[in-house]
Write an enzyme that holds these catalytic residues in place. Structure first.
Site, PDB file in Angstrom:
ATOM      1  N   HIS A 159      -1.912 -18.840   0.763  1.00  0.00           N
ATOM      2  CA  HIS A 159      -1.622 -17.568   1.455  1.00  0.00           C
ATOM      3  C   HIS A 159      -1.713 -16.542   0.588  1.00  0.00           C
ATOM      4  CE1 HIS A 159       0.917 -14.845   3.615  1.00  0.00           C
ATOM      5  NE2 HIS A 159       0.601 -15.463   4.811  1.00  0.00           N
ATOM      6  N   ASP A 236       5.724 -23.067  -2.279  1.00  0.00           N
ATOM      7  CA  ASP A 236       5.513 -22.292  -1.327  1.00  0.00           C
ATOM      8  C   ASP A 236       5.862 -23.136   0.015  1.00  0.00           C
ATOM      9  OD1 ASP A 236       4.985 -20.871   1.019  1.00  0.00           O
ATOM     10  OD2 ASP A 236       3.232 -19.840   0.382  1.00  0.00           O
ATOM     11  N   GLN A 239       5.687 -22.796   5.344  1.00  0.00           N
ATOM     12  CA  GLN A 239       5.186 -23.654   6.692  1.00  0.00           C
ATOM     13  C   GLN A 239       5.960 -25.194   6.689  1.00  0.00           C
ATOM     14  OE1 GLN A 239       3.885 -22.389   8.999  1.00  0.00           O
ATOM     15  NE2 GLN A 239       3.177 -20.482   8.199  1.00  0.00           N
ATOM     16  N   LYS A 262      10.709 -18.315   9.901  1.00  0.00           N
ATOM     17  CA  LYS A 262       9.707 -19.455  10.127  1.00  0.00           C
ATOM     18  C   LYS A 262      10.629 -20.836  10.806  1.00  0.00           C
ATOM     19  CE  LYS A 262       5.637 -17.751   7.538  1.00  0.00           C
ATOM     20  NZ  LYS A 262       5.010 -16.854   8.411  1.00  0.00           N
ATOM     21  N   CYS A 400      -4.039 -14.570   6.514  1.00  0.00           N
ATOM     22  CA  CYS A 400      -3.835 -14.205   5.214  1.00  0.00           C
ATOM     23  C   CYS A 400      -4.371 -15.082   4.126  1.00  0.00           C
ATOM     24  CB  CYS A 400      -2.343 -14.119   4.860  1.00  0.00           C
ATOM     25  SG  CYS A 400      -1.569 -12.965   5.838  1.00  0.00           S
TER      26      CYS A 400
END
Lengths: 442, 151
Positions: A159, A236, A239, A262, A400
């Protein structure tokens, strides 16, 4: 003559014939454990007030959860309660409300630590979200430790939030970027690691689940490989944090970043996990209140982590909301969440792929709770607009992921992403709408 | 289905997006402008050959993007070809008004371009309809400042 056909021909993914059965070797891994396969989480749906409305004349089908999830009543109430009863600034007031606010804020930190299985709460730094957390590492750690000729190792599926901060760090320090390439099926090509993980690599940062491909990366393996060459690792988890169990100690990462919004929490709050031994030796990034021990006109001394990295009044209500979201997700169970989201995503992947005119993107095997797809002659923006007219909220765009999309020849894709309140009936509805769109535009 | 959506995506628009007219480049000396909407990836590469008086002698485009952006470009090339500088400018102003301003009646001279007026009801898509026209506006500016590139 259609311009779309040009890029469709360039598709690397979903190149298998449309009805080809999934390769047998991976079939085992594709289906989640049958005992928890497709658990019905439908009873939780009523916890989300926003879902019970019409959108453009039809029932709202919210499939844009990779962008942000909706909020359950428990989280909304926790924020309201905080402002109605406890609101004050933290860590400084000598009064009742301030100590309540401080308890609520630090209580939320303890919940995050438990949620990630961090060794201590001091390893949890509150941030605005994943982006700020990654920028914190790139600036605080990056400025202190990266130098000319060092290598920052990323992947081709990052991303922008896990790419641009490293480009900036490279510009500041003289370090260079290197990327782990992808296989044709959209997974990291781990066979390249021996070549890429040279002693110059000082940091490996990668996405746990690709927000575009849905690929789940082998986090523990990657972190171990980085450690073996003396590099630190950054995950990261934007998600993954709200969708599956996460254990920073078993992953073995040095940093892990995620966003509250999220995973049922409000926007503007997220966290950075940093291993205690790494945080101890990392200088502050932003300066200001809260992060200091003693200030003189000429210079200051700083608190230890996490306060050292939390300059200014934090998002207290946001942290309270994040704590409530964690309680809520843990009451459902993250194994159940993972199985539910993945079952919806695999069902959607198979059925969109079987629709005339559509191609899906990303690996056929285990995946995060999302599917990106394109139609052979309808631009994703037109398709996503069509779906919106039927009450179906998808994301259309570059997600992104511009460098990867450019490499694959997509100007953009549509993406459906799922969460605990989504249902098999909603997948049916999406498939109907996509089939109608195919007829409408042809 | 929302009638506004059907009105916007009617056959003429879909036809122009699938079979864009004047699709390609101009070989003679011409103004070449690249327009894009970075947030959505729509691209228009516009080639315009202006006459001595600033009239639009010929124009062609290539591009990728949504049906609205590509149909708008295709319809624009049909409408602007052969127009005097004054008429082309008037067309640009009228079209901009139709897709961005209030509910007033679209002038007849816009022809099929009036169909794109429906984009007003979808504010996120206005920039798609305007992409080719912003490129044309820039081409006119470059022509009058004498900046001509050969392709």
């Amino acid at each position: 003559m259609t311009q779309l056909s040009v890029f469709i021909n360039n598709l690397l993914f979903a190149s298998a014939p449309v009805h080809e059965p999934i390769a047998h070797s991976s079939a085992q891994a594709i289906m989640p454990d049958p005992t928890i396969h497709n658990p019905s989480l439908e009873s939780y749906r009523s916890d989300f007030p926003i879902l019970h409305q019409e959108a453009n004349g039809g029932p709202l089908v919210y499939f844009d959860n990779a962008a942000t999830t909706q909020k359950p009543r428990a989280v909304i109430d926790a924020i309201v309660r905080y402002y109605e009863r406890d609101n004050a600034n933290v860590h400084r007031g000598l009064h009742l409300l301030s100590s309540r606010a401080t308890d609520a804020f630090e209580g939320a930190r303890a919940k995050v630590a438990r949620y990630l299985n961090a060794a201590t709460s001091e390893e949890i730094i509150f941030t605005r979200g994943t982006t700020e957390a990654l920028n914190l590492v790139a600036n605080a750690w990056g400025n202190a430790y990266l130098k000319q000729g060092d290598v920052i190792l990323l992947t081709e599926m990052e991303h922008h939030s896990n790419l641009v901060p490293w480009q900036q760090a490279a510009q500041r320090t003289g370090a260079v970027l290197r990327f782990i390439p992808l296989t044709p099926s959209g997974e990291l090509d781990l066979s390249q690691l021996d070549k890429l993980l040279t002693p110059e690599v000082k940091l490996l940062s990668f996405t746990h689940i690709s927000n575009f491909l849905g690929t789940i990366n082998p986090a523990a393996t990657l972190c171990a490989r980085a450690r073996a060459v003396g590099a630190i690792s950054v995950v990261d988890a934007a998600q993954s944090a709200g969708h599956m169990p996460l254990d920073v100690q078993s992953i073995g990462c040095d940093f892990l970043a995620f966003s509250g919004h999220k995973m049922c929490a409000p926007t503007g709050i997220g966290a950075l996990y940093g291993k205690a031994t790494v945080l101890e030796n990392t200088p502050p990034w932003q300066g200001g209140g809260e992060m200091i021990l003693s200030v003189r006109y000429e210079s200051s001394t700083y608190k230890p982590a996490p306060a050292r990295f939390e300059a200014g009044t934090p998002n207290i209500a946001g942290a309270v909301g994040l704590g409530a979201a964690i309680d809520y997700l843990e009451s459902i169970g993250r194994d159940a969440l993972r199985a539910h989201d993945e079952a919806l995503a695999i069902d959607a992947y198979q059925r969109i792929r079987a629709l005339p005119g559509y191609r899906v993107v990303g690996p056929t095997g285990p995946r995060g709770g999302l599917v990106s797809f394109v139609h052979e002659s309808v631009h994703p923006h037109d398709l996503t607009s069509y779906c919106d007219q039927k009450g179906l909220a998808l994301r259309g765009g570059h997600h992104c992921n511009q460098p990867l999309m450019r490499k694959l020849g997509f100007p953009s894709t549509s993406r459906a992403s799922f969460y605990l309140y989504n249902t098999a009936q909603e997948i049916n509805r999406m498939i109907e709408i996509l089939a109608e769109a195919h007829r409408f535009f042809s | 289905m929302n009638p506004d959506f059907e009105e916007l995506y009617q056959q003429v628009i879909l036809d122009h997006s699938k079979r864009p007219r004047n699709f390609g480049a101009l070989e003679d000396p011409a103004v070449h402008v690249d327009g894009d909407n970075p947030s959505c990836g729509d691209e228009i590469h516009l080639h315009v050959r202006f006459g001595d008086e600033g009239q639009v002698e010929d124009l062609r485009f290539t591009g990728v993007g949504c049906a609205i952006s590509q149909a708008s470009a295709s319809l624009m090339t049909l409408k602007l070809k052969g127009k005097s500088k004054k008429d082309a400018l008037e067309m640009l102003t009228s079209f901009t008004d139709v897709v961005t301003a209030g509910e007033h009646e679209a002038p007849k001279m816009l022809g099929d371009l009036r169909l794109l007026g429906g984009v007003r009801k979808f504010p996120q898509r206005v920039k798609c309809a305007m992409l080719a026209w912003r490129a044309f506006e820039q081409a006119m500016q470059e022509a009058s400042s004498g900046k001509i590139s050969t392709e």
